[in-house]
Design an enzyme around this catalytic site. Structure first.
Site, PDB file in Angstrom:
ATOM      1  N   ILE A  32       0.829  -1.201   0.000  1.00 58.87           N
ATOM      2  CA  ILE A  32       0.000   0.000   0.000  1.00 58.87           C
ATOM      3  C   ILE A  32       0.864   1.251   0.000  1.00 58.87           C
ATOM      4  O   ILE A  32       0.584   2.208  -0.737  1.00 58.87           O
ATOM      5  CB  ILE A  32      -0.970  -0.002   1.199  1.00 58.87           C
ATOM      6  CG1 ILE A  32      -1.947  -1.180   1.079  1.00 58.87           C
ATOM      7  CG2 ILE A  32      -1.738   1.323   1.276  1.00 58.87           C
ATOM      8  CD1 ILE A  32      -2.775  -1.190  -0.204  1.00 58.87           C
ATOM      9  N   ASP A  72      10.893   3.332   6.523  1.00 60.74           N
ATOM     10  CA  ASP A  72      10.765   1.884   6.360  1.00 60.74           C
ATOM     11  C   ASP A  72      12.057   1.253   6.845  1.00 60.74           C
ATOM     12  O   ASP A  72      13.129   1.855   6.724  1.00 60.74           O
ATOM     13  CB  ASP A  72      10.507   1.523   4.892  1.00 60.74           C
ATOM     14  CG  ASP A  72      10.051   0.090   4.715  1.00 60.74           C
ATOM     15  OD1 ASP A  72       8.837  -0.133   4.557  1.00 60.74           O
ATOM     16  OD2 ASP A  72      10.912  -0.813   4.735  1.00 60.74           O
ATOM     17  N   CYS A 111      -9.876  -1.861   2.027  1.00 56.04           N
ATOM     18  CA  CYS A 111     -10.174  -1.837   0.595  1.00 56.04           C
ATOM     19  C   CYS A 111     -11.562  -2.416   0.333  1.00 56.04           C
ATOM     20  O   CYS A 111     -12.298  -1.933  -0.540  1.00 56.04           O
ATOM     21  CB  CYS A 111      -9.111  -2.602  -0.187  1.00 56.04           C
ATOM     22  SG  CYS A 111      -8.821  -4.298   0.396  1.00 56.04           S
ATOM     23  N   THR A 112     -11.945  -3.422   1.105  1.00 57.73           N
ATOM     24  CA  THR A 112     -13.243  -4.067   0.900  1.00 57.73           C
ATOM     25  C   THR A 112     -14.388  -3.166   1.337  1.00 57.73           C
ATOM     26  O   THR A 112     -15.417  -3.078   0.657  1.00 57.73           O
ATOM     27  CB  THR A 112     -13.286  -5.413   1.646  1.00 57.73           C
ATOM     28  OG1 THR A 112     -12.200  -6.236   1.193  1.00 57.73           O
ATOM     29  CG2 THR A 112     -14.595  -6.137   1.390  1.00 57.73           C
TER      30      THR A 112
END
Length: 335
Positions: free
Chosen positions: A13, A34, A152-153
């Site tokens: 993402i 990161d 996302c769903t």
């Protein structure tokens, strides 16, 4: 002037948010945190097995990324509170590690100098959950500092559930997401807290859970207690669909349902909800920027009030574009 964004967690993402931001002049990514070194981050940003090679010049200068001539500062700090967002001019942080989904944890980015945090996942005790096209008007700059962009769903389901409920009324419904595998699964059989997700992702259809249906009530309170569902993880790397079967408050035809969805897709929800009457398959939606695209050929009605609607979504690209849209929206409404 573009709002300055920092990304914490440069995974699937995080990198797709970066890609989406490159195409949005209202959002500029200026820093990335990161735990991987800059050379690897640059390589994974430039070359993507799902979305292809990035159409940009990518290089590394010391510990930083350089994309199209612009330097993006890279850090590798485990504690969000120790990041340098303030010094870097970061206004909004996209929290996409998957680890800091509790408000107290995500709020550490505020201690580090950011003004707002967008969690790219369902969250706990967040100030507000927003699905673009559904409830972004509820954003209050004075009271909402840690915002969840939902899943996302939920971003796929909520827009067309809203249309159905506004137009016909939803009495109750059950949804299934047929979802591509993600990094929360195993490539080969290995231990996992979910016994089914422990099984090889690319070899099995894997029944599992999703909170997406219940989470719709966070953005559409009128549907609280009316939706539930589950998930089937399937052996594809990207693109998923939501299959909703709902009982409506009135009798309808499939043509009437599709007409309402098409009207919304071409009107208030344009760019969020798509509508297709073509006989397409999942691969055709790879890279699609909509949150949800209705598969009109699959709409069914039984005994007048029971409706079945299927909608596609690129669970990486579509979702990431909404994260960027939300950042731009927050910047406009006030930090």
């Amino acid at each position: 002037m573009a709002v300055k964004v920092g990304i914490n967690g440069f995974g699937r993402i995080g990198r797709n948010v970066f890609r989406a931001a490159l195409n949005n002049p209202e959002v500029e990514v200026v820093a990335v945190n990161d735990l991987t070194d800059a050379n690897m981050l640059a390589h994974l940003l430039q070359y993507d097995s799902v979305h292809g090679k990035l159409d940009a010049e990518v290089s590394v200068d010391g510990n930083n990324l350089v994309v199209n001539g612009k330097t993006i500062e890279v850090s590798a700090e485990r504690d969000p509170a120790k990041l340098s967002w303030g010094k870097q001019g970061v206004e909004i942080v996209v929290e996409s590690t998957g680890f800091f989904t509790k408000r107290a944890d995500a709020a550490k980015h505020l201690e580090a100098g950011a003004k707002k945090v967008i969690i790219s996942a369902p969250a706990n005790e967040e100030d507000i959950t927003i699905v673009m096209g559904v409830n972004e008007d509820k954003y209050d700059a004075a009271n909402h500092d840690v915002i969840s962009n939902a899943s996302c769903t939920t971003n796929c389901l909520a827009p067309f559930a809203k249309v159905l409920n506004d137009k016909f009324g939803i009495k109750r419904g059950m949804m299934t997401t047929v979802h591509s595998y993600t990094n929360d699964q195993q490539i080969l059989d290995l231990p996992h807290k979910d016994y089914r997700r422990a099984r090889a992702a690319a070899e099995n259809i894997i029944p599992t859970s999703t909170g997406a249906a219940k989470a719709v009530s966070l953005v559409l309170p009128e549907l609280k207690g009316k939706l539930n569902g589950g998930a089937m993880r399937v052996p594809t790397p990207n693109v998923s669909l939501v299959d909703l079967v709902a009982e409506l408050n009135q009798e309808v035809t499939a043509e009437e349902v599709n007409a309402a969805l098409k009207e919304a897709a071409e009107g208030d929800l344009k760019g969020i909800l798509g509508y297709s009457e073509e006989p397409l398959v999942s691969g055709d939606y790879n890279g699609n920027k909509n949150s949800s695209t209705i598969d009109a050929l699959s709409t069914m009605v039984m005994e007048g009030s029971m409706v079945k609607v299927i909608s596609w979504y690129d669970n990486e690209s579509g979702y990431s574009n909404r994260v960027v849209d939300l950042a731009a929206y927050i910047a406009k409404k006030g930090l």
